[in-house]
Design an enzyme around this catalytic site. Sequence first.
Site: not given
Ligand code: NAD
Length: 291
Positions: A9, A73, A177, A187, A229
């Site tokens: 990710g 993926d 989250y 959400y 994201a």
């Molecule tokens: P991010 O965009 O950096 O990371 C999400 C990643 O998931 C992206 O790189 C995307 O390409 C990848 N992805 C999506 N579908 C996919 C698939 N089918 N196969 C492989 N990769 C896939 O965003 P982020 O916010 O850092 O998210 C990372 C984690 O943190 C997630 O689980 C998100 O729910 C969690 N999170 C985020 C927040 C926030 O506020 N940003 C808060 C709590 C939790």
Amino acid sequence: KGKRAFVAGVADDNGYGWAIAKALAAAGAEILVGTWVPALNIFETSLRRGKFDESRVLPDGSLMEIAKVYPLDAVFDNPDDVPEDIKANKRYAGSSNWTVQEVAECVKQDFGSIDILVHSLANGPEVKKPLLETSRSGYLAAISASSYSYVSLLKHFLPIMNPGMSFLGGSSISLTYIASERIIPGYGGGMSSAKAALESDTKVLAFEAGRKNKIRVNTISAGPLGSRAAKAIGFIETMIEYSLANAPLQKELSADEVGNTAAFLASPLASAITGAVIYVDNGLNAMGVGV
Ligand code: NAD
């Protein structure tokens, strides 16, 4: 010998996955990443052209090295699962071995084993829709990409994860989250449900992988971060402002704070922590009302 981590990710330098990779690299780990196939090209090009060099700087001044970038993926477990339209898609056809099982096999061939598995990915096509307006397929897609993807990754990587003999334990971490347990309007699309599943699975997987493989399994409940994201959901600025106004610690949350917690959880310092949801949110989860 340093540990080796696979971080699933990472597709830019803004998200939690990147920050976790950096914190693990700073602690001496070798870093492999899994990048979503549609984002692979731009990520590899940017990396090669030095676009991320500033954010690659580690506390000792050196640059984080990524030993290998694997296309991934995580909604497909093996080639039999992949529908024809995806197979024919130009971006997907340009890469190979990107189902979960194949990625694990490639990592085994290339490196033999890993010590740390990180799941930092989520996707919910209907995230902007309230749950009452979410379709069955949207809901199931959110669960598939955001929850089962973790079960599948752990299942396929466990055989190549070095077991935790006493404290040198292997460790697995995901990101969740608080919308899993409290109402966070906005959400939607089944994403709150997907995070609830992820947190429950963290406990069951901690038992199964702990008993069988001596691997610890934890999840970090992170506060709001303006990642790619999160920006796509559309309400992240409001969430960041809300946290700033209402959390016990009135400072912006940095991705590095989540990265550091992941490095701690993956280290011997956390040798008795498994099956846990660890909040890294400036304490916002502890508040009962906004003030
Ligand atoms: P991010 O965009 O950096 O990371 C999400 C990643 O998931 C992206 O790189 C995307 O390409 C990848 N992805 C999506 N579908 C996919 C698939 N089918 N196969 C492989 N990769 C896939 O965003 P982020 O916010 O850092 O998210 C990372 C984690 O943190 C997630 O689980 C998100 O729910 C969690 N999170 C985020 C927040 C926030 O506020 N940003 C808060 C709590 C939790």
